[in-house]
Design a protein around this motif. Structure first.
Motif, PDB file in Angstrom:
ATOM      1  N   ALA A  77       0.740  -1.155   0.017  1.00 20.07           N
ATOM      2  CA  ALA A  77      -0.009  -0.150  -0.094  1.00 20.07           C
ATOM      3  C   ALA A  77       0.779   0.950   0.105  1.00 20.07           C
ATOM      4  CB  ALA A  77      -0.842   0.055   1.226  1.00 20.07           C
ATOM      5  N   MET A  78       0.773   2.043  -1.040  1.00 18.96           N
ATOM      6  CA  MET A  78       1.556   3.205  -1.053  1.00 18.96           C
ATOM      7  C   MET A  78       0.760   4.476  -1.067  1.00 18.96           C
ATOM      8  SD  MET A  78       4.255   2.046  -3.944  1.00 18.96           S
ATOM      9  CE  MET A  78       5.513   3.176  -3.223  1.00 18.96           C
ATOM     10  N   LYS A  79       1.084   5.535  -0.286  1.00 20.25           N
ATOM     11  CA  LYS A  79       0.661   6.950  -0.197  1.00 20.25           C
ATOM     12  C   LYS A  79       1.635   7.933  -0.466  1.00 20.25           C
ATOM     13  CE  LYS A  79      -2.041   9.567   3.032  1.00 20.25           C
ATOM     14  NZ  LYS A  79      -3.423   9.790   2.389  1.00 20.25           N
ATOM     15  N   ASP A  80       1.604   8.898  -1.633  1.00 18.60           N
ATOM     16  CA  ASP A  80       2.586   9.788  -1.766  1.00 18.60           C
ATOM     17  C   ASP A  80       4.088   9.337  -2.063  1.00 18.60           C
ATOM     18  OD1 ASP A  80       0.569  11.790  -1.807  1.00 18.60           O
ATOM     19  OD2 ASP A  80       0.977  11.806   0.412  1.00 18.60           O
ATOM     20  N   ASP A  81       4.026   7.980  -2.625  1.00 17.69           N
ATOM     21  CA  ASP A  81       5.321   7.031  -3.332  1.00 17.69           C
ATOM     22  C   ASP A  81       6.024   6.880  -1.962  1.00 17.69           C
ATOM     23  OD1 ASP A  81       5.013   7.506  -5.809  1.00 17.69           O
ATOM     24  OD2 ASP A  81       5.884   9.582  -5.727  1.00 17.69           O
ATOM     25  N   GLU A  82       5.023   6.599  -0.668  1.00 15.66           N
ATOM     26  CA  GLU A  82       5.646   5.965   0.564  1.00 15.66           C
ATOM     27  C   GLU A  82       5.154   4.596   1.022  1.00 15.66           C
ATOM     28  OE1 GLU A  82       5.633   6.839   5.200  1.00 15.66           O
ATOM     29  OE2 GLU A  82       4.561   8.305   4.177  1.00 15.66           O
ATOM     30  N   VAL A  83       5.987   3.454   1.019  1.00 13.88           N
ATOM     31  CA  VAL A  83       5.152   2.421   1.451  1.00 13.88           C
ATOM     32  C   VAL A  83       4.783   2.706   2.717  1.00 13.88           C
ATOM     33  CG1 VAL A  83       5.790  -0.222   1.907  1.00 13.88           C
ATOM     34  CG2 VAL A  83       6.771   1.029  -0.129  1.00 13.88           C
ATOM     35  N   ILE A  84       3.348   2.257   2.939  1.00 10.09           N
ATOM     36  CA  ILE A  84       2.710   2.492   4.195  1.00 10.09           C
ATOM     37  C   ILE A  84       2.241   1.082   4.907  1.00 10.09           C
ATOM     38  CG2 ILE A  84       2.103   4.898   4.072  1.00 10.09           C
ATOM     39  CD1 ILE A  84      -0.737   3.772   3.350  1.00 10.09           C
ATOM     40  N   GLY A  85       2.470  -0.157   4.161  1.00 10.91           N
ATOM     41  CA  GLY A  85       2.111  -1.327   4.461  1.00 10.91           C
ATOM     42  C   GLY A  85       2.203  -2.365   3.287  1.00 10.91           C
ATOM     43  N   GLY A  86       1.856  -3.453   3.699  1.00 14.71           N
ATOM     44  CA  GLY A  86       1.906  -4.502   2.638  1.00 14.71           C
ATOM     45  C   GLY A  86       1.905  -6.115   3.177  1.00 14.71           C
ATOM     46  N   LEU A  87       2.073  -6.959   2.283  1.00 13.88           N
ATOM     47  CA  LEU A  87       1.869  -8.227   2.739  1.00 13.88           C
ATOM     48  C   LEU A  87       2.882  -9.011   1.784  1.00 13.88           C
ATOM     49  CD1 LEU A  87       0.229 -10.191   0.279  1.00 13.88           C
ATOM     50  CD2 LEU A  87      -1.792  -8.649   1.279  1.00 13.88           C
ATOM     51  N   THR A  88       3.292 -10.408   2.064  1.00 11.76           N
ATOM     52  CA  THR A  88       4.013 -11.217   1.193  1.00 11.76           C
ATOM     53  C   THR A  88       3.383 -12.510   1.391  1.00 11.76           C
ATOM     54  OG1 THR A  88       5.808 -11.741   2.999  1.00 11.76           O
ATOM     55  CG2 THR A  88       6.145 -10.091   1.315  1.00 11.76           C
ATOM     56  N   ALA A  89       3.237 -13.331   0.496  1.00  4.94           N
ATOM     57  CA  ALA A  89       2.471 -14.476   0.446  1.00  4.94           C
ATOM     58  C   ALA A  89       3.075 -15.465  -0.423  1.00  4.94           C
ATOM     59  CB  ALA A  89       1.052 -14.413   0.215  1.00  4.94           C
ATOM     60  N   TYR A  90       2.734 -16.842  -0.421  1.00  9.95           N
ATOM     61  CA  TYR A  90       3.276 -17.792  -1.421  1.00  9.95           C
ATOM     62  C   TYR A  90       2.080 -18.601  -1.980  1.00  9.95           C
ATOM     63  CZ  TYR A  90       7.839 -16.379   0.446  1.00  9.95           C
ATOM     64  OH  TYR A  90       8.799 -15.486   0.817  1.00  9.95           O
ATOM     65  N   GLU A  91       2.157 -19.078  -3.047  1.00  8.05           N
ATOM     66  CA  GLU A  91       1.290 -19.662  -3.661  1.00  8.05           C
ATOM     67  C   GLU A  91       1.782 -21.362  -3.603  1.00  8.05           C
ATOM     68  OE1 GLU A  91      -0.990 -18.360  -7.412  1.00  8.05           O
ATOM     69  OE2 GLU A  91       1.215 -17.690  -7.515  1.00  8.05           O
ATOM     70  N   ILE A  92       1.095 -22.311  -3.004  1.00  5.50           N
ATOM     71  CA  ILE A  92       1.331 -23.551  -2.797  1.00  5.50           C
ATOM     72  C   ILE A  92       0.730 -24.523  -3.891  1.00  5.50           C
ATOM     73  CG2 ILE A  92       1.627 -25.494  -1.147  1.00  5.50           C
ATOM     74  CD1 ILE A  92       3.338 -22.932  -0.532  1.00  5.50           C
ATOM     75  N   ARG A  93       1.217 -25.109  -4.758  1.00  4.64           N
ATOM     76  CA  ARG A  93       0.398 -25.990  -5.619  1.00  4.64           C
ATOM     77  C   ARG A  93       0.066 -27.372  -5.006  1.00  4.64           C
ATOM     78  NH1 ARG A  93      -1.746 -23.246  -8.638  1.00  4.64           N
ATOM     79  NH2 ARG A  93      -0.833 -21.555  -9.180  1.00  4.64           N
ATOM     80  N   SER A  94      -1.187 -28.181  -5.149  1.00  3.48           N
ATOM     81  CA  SER A  94      -1.546 -29.265  -4.609  1.00  3.48           C
ATOM     82  C   SER A  94      -1.215 -30.294  -5.618  1.00  3.48           C
ATOM     83  CB  SER A  94      -2.975 -28.954  -4.149  1.00  3.48           C
ATOM     84  OG  SER A  94      -3.508 -30.330  -3.931  1.00  3.48           O
ATOM     85  N   TYR A  95      -1.515 -31.526  -5.434  1.00  2.00           N
ATOM     86  CA  TYR A  95      -1.410 -32.751  -5.915  1.00  2.00           C
ATOM     87  C   TYR A  95      -2.682 -32.831  -6.646  1.00  2.00           C
ATOM     88  CZ  TYR A  95       2.328 -34.060  -2.517  1.00  2.00           C
ATOM     89  OH  TYR A  95       3.267 -34.164  -1.844  1.00  2.00           O
ATOM     90  N   TYR A  96      -3.604 -32.239  -6.413  1.00  3.29           N
ATOM     91  CA  TYR A  96      -5.063 -32.420  -6.634  1.00  3.29           C
ATOM     92  C   TYR A  96      -5.515 -31.086  -7.229  1.00  3.29           C
ATOM     93  CZ  TYR A  96      -4.161 -36.270  -3.528  1.00  3.29           C
ATOM     94  OH  TYR A  96      -3.626 -37.325  -2.906  1.00  3.29           O
ATOM     95  N   LYS A  97      -6.389 -31.319  -8.334  1.00  9.11           N
ATOM     96  CA  LYS A  97      -6.843 -30.263  -9.101  1.00  9.11           C
ATOM     97  C   LYS A  97      -7.809 -29.493  -7.933  1.00  9.11           C
ATOM     98  CE  LYS A  97      -9.514 -28.960 -12.991  1.00  9.11           C
ATOM     99  NZ  LYS A  97     -10.030 -29.396 -14.246  1.00  9.11           N
ATOM    100  N   GLY A  98      -7.810 -28.054  -8.020  1.00  4.75           N
ATOM    101  CA  GLY A  98      -8.656 -27.307  -7.174  1.00  4.75           C
ATOM    102  C   GLY A  98      -8.355 -27.145  -5.692  1.00  4.75           C
ATOM    103  N   GLU A  99      -7.048 -27.645  -5.273  1.00  8.31           N
ATOM    104  CA  GLU A  99      -6.858 -27.744  -3.988  1.00  8.31           C
ATOM    105  C   GLU A  99      -5.754 -27.005  -3.631  1.00  8.31           C
ATOM    106  OE1 GLU A  99      -7.311 -31.291  -1.680  1.00  8.31           O
ATOM    107  OE2 GLU A  99      -9.123 -31.635  -2.604  1.00  8.31           O
ATOM    108  N   SER A 100      -5.256 -25.968  -4.731  1.00 10.42           N
ATOM    109  CA  SER A 100      -4.004 -25.291  -4.402  1.00 10.42           C
ATOM    110  C   SER A 100      -4.348 -24.183  -3.299  1.00 10.42           C
ATOM    111  CB  SER A 100      -3.417 -24.638  -5.544  1.00 10.42           C
ATOM    112  OG  SER A 100      -3.114 -25.398  -6.507  1.00 10.42           O
ATOM    113  N   GLU A 101      -3.133 -23.655  -2.465  1.00 11.95           N
ATOM    114  CA  GLU A 101      -3.397 -22.811  -1.392  1.00 11.95           C
ATOM    115  C   GLU A 101      -2.509 -21.707  -1.430  1.00 11.95           C
ATOM    116  OE1 GLU A 101      -4.452 -26.613   1.351  1.00 11.95           O
ATOM    117  OE2 GLU A 101      -2.378 -25.847   1.380  1.00 11.95           O
TER     118      GLU A 101
END
Length: 170
Positions: A77-101
């Motif tokens: 999240a940026m305000k006036d070119d300053e980072v004011i917050g954010g998040l990091t995450a990872y996609e985890i693939r599954s062996y099974y269709k439709g169950e990735s997280e």
């Protein structure tokens, strides 16, 4: 509220945040390979606000690798070119269709901007990302002592599960 067009095709809030809280110059930006400087600013927010974060020097090689990795997801999240917050995450693939997280690794907002809906907006952004990518669920961990974090996740619609966590210190 403005969105970087590279961030998401559409973002909708399930719970409306009052317009007077989020100003027009707050932008959500999806991190990409060109965003090392921005990512470093986000890491500094993590270090300052999240309990248990390492205070060690940032490893630029690792950050560059993360920004280029196919499973890494980061938003700021940026305000006036300053980072004011954010998040990091990872996609985890599954062996099974439709169950990735998606695993939400860190989410933080600079203390100056806490309580203004930025965290909720970031949470909705990663939830929308996960839905658009057809993931089945998003996981997030919070320490029992971190009542603010637990309250935040409960208030943004998460279901709490009682599990045991085991760690091997190497």
């Amino acid at each position: 509220m403005k969105y970087n067009t590279d961030a998401l095709s559409t973002v909708t809030l399930e719970r409306e945040v009052p317009n007077e809280v989020l100003s027009e110059d707050t932008v959500i930006h999806k991190l990409g390979p060109q965003d090392l400087k921005t990512f470093k600013q986000l890491i500094e927010i993590f270090k300052a606000t999240l309990e248990g974060q390492s205070k060690k020097e940032i490893d630029e090689f690792s950050l560059n690798s993360m920004l280029r990795h196919v499973t890494f997801v980061g938003y700021v999240a940026m305000k006036d070119d300053e980072v004011i917050g954010g998040l990091t995450a990872y996609e985890i693939r599954s062996y099974y269709k439709g169950e990735s997280e998606v695993i939400l690794y860190n989410l933080a907002v600079s203390p100056k901007y806490q309580g203004k809906g930025i965290g909720k907006l970031l949470m909705q952004t990663i939830l929308n990302f996960a839905k658009e990518r057809e993931h089945s669920r998003l996981f997030v961990g919070a320490k029992k002592q971190g009542t603010a974090a637990i309250d935040f996740y409960r208030n943004t619609g998460a279901t709490e599960y009682q599990t045991a966590k085991f760690v091997y210190d190497l």
